[in-house]
Design a protein around this motif. Structure first.
Motif, PDB file in Angstrom:
ATOM      1  N   ALA A  76       0.859  -1.194   0.000  1.00 44.60           N
ATOM      2  CA  ALA A  76       0.000   0.000   0.000  1.00 44.60           C
ATOM      3  C   ALA A  76       0.890   1.238   0.000  1.00 44.60           C
ATOM      4  O   ALA A  76       1.984   1.230   0.566  1.00 44.60           O
ATOM      5  CB  ALA A  76      -0.887   0.003   1.243  1.00 44.60           C
ATOM      6  N   SER A  81       5.777   9.673   1.309  1.00 48.75           N
ATOM      7  CA  SER A  81       6.711  10.566   2.020  1.00 48.75           C
ATOM      8  C   SER A  81       7.433   9.848   3.158  1.00 48.75           C
ATOM      9  O   SER A  81       8.207  10.467   3.887  1.00 48.75           O
ATOM     10  CB  SER A  81       5.961  11.781   2.581  1.00 48.75           C
ATOM     11  OG  SER A  81       5.133  11.397   3.668  1.00 48.75           O
ATOM     12  N   SER A 141       5.653  16.812   7.566  1.00 47.99           N
ATOM     13  CA  SER A 141       5.260  16.553   6.172  1.00 47.99           C
ATOM     14  C   SER A 141       3.753  16.671   5.979  1.00 47.99           C
ATOM     15  O   SER A 141       3.214  16.171   4.987  1.00 47.99           O
ATOM     16  CB  SER A 141       5.705  15.137   5.811  1.00 47.99           C
ATOM     17  OG  SER A 141       5.212  14.223   6.786  1.00 47.99           O
ATOM     18  N   THR A 146      -0.426  11.333   4.003  1.00 50.65           N
ATOM     19  CA  THR A 146      -1.839  10.954   4.097  1.00 50.65           C
ATOM     20  C   THR A 146      -2.163  10.345   5.461  1.00 50.65           C
ATOM     21  O   THR A 146      -1.274   9.829   6.159  1.00 50.65           O
ATOM     22  CB  THR A 146      -2.191   9.902   3.025  1.00 50.65           C
ATOM     23  OG1 THR A 146      -1.490   8.682   3.323  1.00 50.65           O
ATOM     24  CG2 THR A 146      -1.825  10.379   1.638  1.00 50.65           C
TER      25      THR A 146
END
Ligand SMILES: Cc1cc2nc3c(=O)[nH]c(=O)nc-3n(C[C@H](O)[C@H](O)[C@H](O)COP(=O)(O)OP(=O)(O)OC[C@H]3O[C@@H](n4cnc5c(N)ncnc54)[C@H](O)[C@@H]3O)c2cc1C
Length: 490
Positions: A76, A81, A141, A146
């Motif tokens: 996944a 990042s 970040s 996410t």
């Protein structure tokens, strides 16, 4: 460290994926695949067999089920990042990128809950619940990373010393398991009876399944926020101030330190007004009620001045607060001003060992003739030594990697951990035995096998060596629980 290998021909899988997510969301062209060959740790690169970008939990389930039926491994990926090679593809597998799943499905401010898809960025959660509320775990970040990646890494940030990490904010998870089945754990409620499987999933680095829906706790914004940056002659002095502040019963919203090298790099990039001859900068932020903040803030200023700060700069307004933070948040990206490459470490030490460990890192850096910049979450003792090097100079990358490994050892020997928030991924798995004995690793593995018996989810990550379910490398030693007849291997 590149682990490049020719991608496997996935046979009819790519065609099946096209039927599930649409042809435009399946990438098989060699050049386009290259975009996905690394995460934020560029030292590692592997071209995946295919990249699939599903848009819903149903599509994720369909893609994973197809992989399961063809015995194909998959990884996944959120924004990519990560700094430990967690989202590094496998050459004979599929990369499932979740960035199209960007809906905020539900906002309930009265109860302080949101339900988001995994591709929503961290900052978008705070934006969606502002101006009254915010989502506290704030990785530097946060503009790109996410929530799915944050959950997998149990990410933290500057405000986690006071507010806690991702794991303290996830109340429910909708998952796709490795066989393509779907499972819901928890929900908007705070606590659930039974085993804490949400706790097990958070920080599992994509090895237990894919989060397709995430319930998060959000909290009211504090009435008042006050920020200062104090400059000291050395990190040792600043480290003593951190201990004094915390032992004085003050719990700052954030307490961050930068050493001279990172100050110089960040100041060059941002012009935030940090003196480039300072030995250390300490950013302290207090939040809470107006009255409490004001009183505690005075105390912090007094502690800094009493400890011999060269200067203390108090943010007069939001613009100055933002400027102070800009330097801290830019520190990683600004390292390009010091050297073309850097290797980031993410170890944790007991806060009281800060001065001693920073001294040892300095000695090791001198011995290896490399520069190490230190920028870190001082309250948590979460160091981020940035080992600077020039990859075009023969042997420097290897020396940097070796030095980074020695720094991890110093931290573990000081009673710390191999990772604070960036995860183990592929990069740190070799250090796992320095923290965990074989029975511990075996327990992790058995938990993993309960979710994913064939180990198709993110194989080759976290565990120090590839192993089958129940397999123990080296001569078999009976676990004390087995000896006591309390548990048995399967
Ligand atoms: C400049 C910079 C600063 C950073 N600062 C911080 C910081 O302050 N604090 C911090 O904690 N981290 C920090 N990081 C590291 C990184 O941003 C975090 O680890 C982040 O959580 C990764 O999110 P991502 O979406 O990029 O995930 P990715 O890198 O894409 O993936 C990370 C891991 O999550 C898994 N994964 C992704 N999505 C899912 C999903 N939906 N379900 C299951 N598994 C999934 C992947 O398989 C992989 O193992 C920083 C990185 C950079 C480049």
């Amino acid at each position: 460290m590149t682990q490049d290998a020719p991608p496997r021909d996935l046979g009819d899988l790519a065609e099946r994926f096209r039927g599930i997510v649409g042809a435009e969301h399946v990438i098989t062209h060699e050049q386009q695949l290259a975009t996905y060959e690394s995460d934020g740790l560029l030292q590692y690169a592997v071209t995946p067999g295919a990249v699939v970008l599903p848009a819903s939990a149903q599509e994720v389930a369909g893609v994973v089920r197809a992989c399961h039926e063809r015995a194909t491994p998959w990884v996944a990926r959120g924004a990519g990042s990560g700094l430990s090679g967690g989202a590094l593809p496998v050459a004979d597998g599929v990369l499932i990128a979740l960035t199209r799943m960007r809906s905020i499905r539900h906002v309930d401010l009265d109860n302080g809950r949101v339900l988001v898809e995994p591709g929503v960025t961290n900052i978008a959660v705070s934006q969606a619940v502002g101006p009254t509320h915010f989502y506290p775990p704030d990785p530097s970040s946060q503009i790109v990373c996410t929530i799915g990646g944050n959950v997998a890494e149990n990410s933290g940030g500057a405000h986690c010393f006071k507010y806690g990490f991702t794991t303290n904010y996830v109340t429910g998870l909708e998952l796709v398991l490795a066989d393509g089945s779907q499972l819901t754990l928890g929900g908007p409620e705070l606590d659930h009876p039974g085993l804490d499987l949400i706790g097990a999933f958070v920080g599992s680095e994509g090895t237990l399944g894919i989060a397709t829906g995430i319930w998060l706790r959000v909290v009211p914004k504090p009435e008042s926020v006050r920020t200062l940056v104090a400059f000291f002659g050395s990190t040792v002095k600043a480290g003593e101030v951190v201990s004094e502040i915390v032992s004085g019963g003050i719990v700052p919203g954030a307490i961050e330190m930068m050493d001279n090298l990172s100050i110089r790099a960040a100041e060059g990039a941002t012009g935030a007004g940090y003196p480039t001859d300072a030995g250390a900068a300490l950013v302290v932020e207090l939040d809470g009620s107006e009255a409490e903040c004001a009183a505690r803030f005075e105390q912090v200023v007094e502690i800094c001045e009493g400890a011999g700060a060269d200067s203390v700069r108090v943010a007069k307004d939001d613009a100055e607060r933002e400027l102070i933070w800009r330097a801290r948040k830019a520190a990683f990206a600004a390292m390009g001003r010091i050297a073309p490459n850097y290797y980031v470490q993410d170890s944790v030490i007991p806060r009281t060992r800060l001065a001693d460990v920073l001294g040892q890192i300095e000695e090791l850096a001198a011995e290896h003739e490399l520069q190490v910049a230190n920028v870190f979450h001082a309250g948590d003792g979460n160091l981020h030594p940035l080992v600077c090097y020039d990859g075009s100079v023969p042997d420097q990358a290897e020396r940097a990697e070796k030095l980074a490994g020695l720094i991890v050892k110093v931290c573990v020997d000081a009673g710390g951990s191999i990772t604070g928030e960036h995860g183990v991924g592929v990069d740190k798995k070799r250090y796992m035995p320095s923290m965990f004995d074989e029975p511990d690793l075996s327990a992790f593995q058995r938990l993993r096998c309960a979710f994913d018996p064939e180990q198709r989810a993110n194989p080759g990550k976290v565990m120090p060596a590839p192993r089958l379910c129940g397999e123990v490398p080296g001569p078999y030693r009976r676990h004390p629980l087995e000896q006591a007849g309390v548990a048995e291997r399967f």
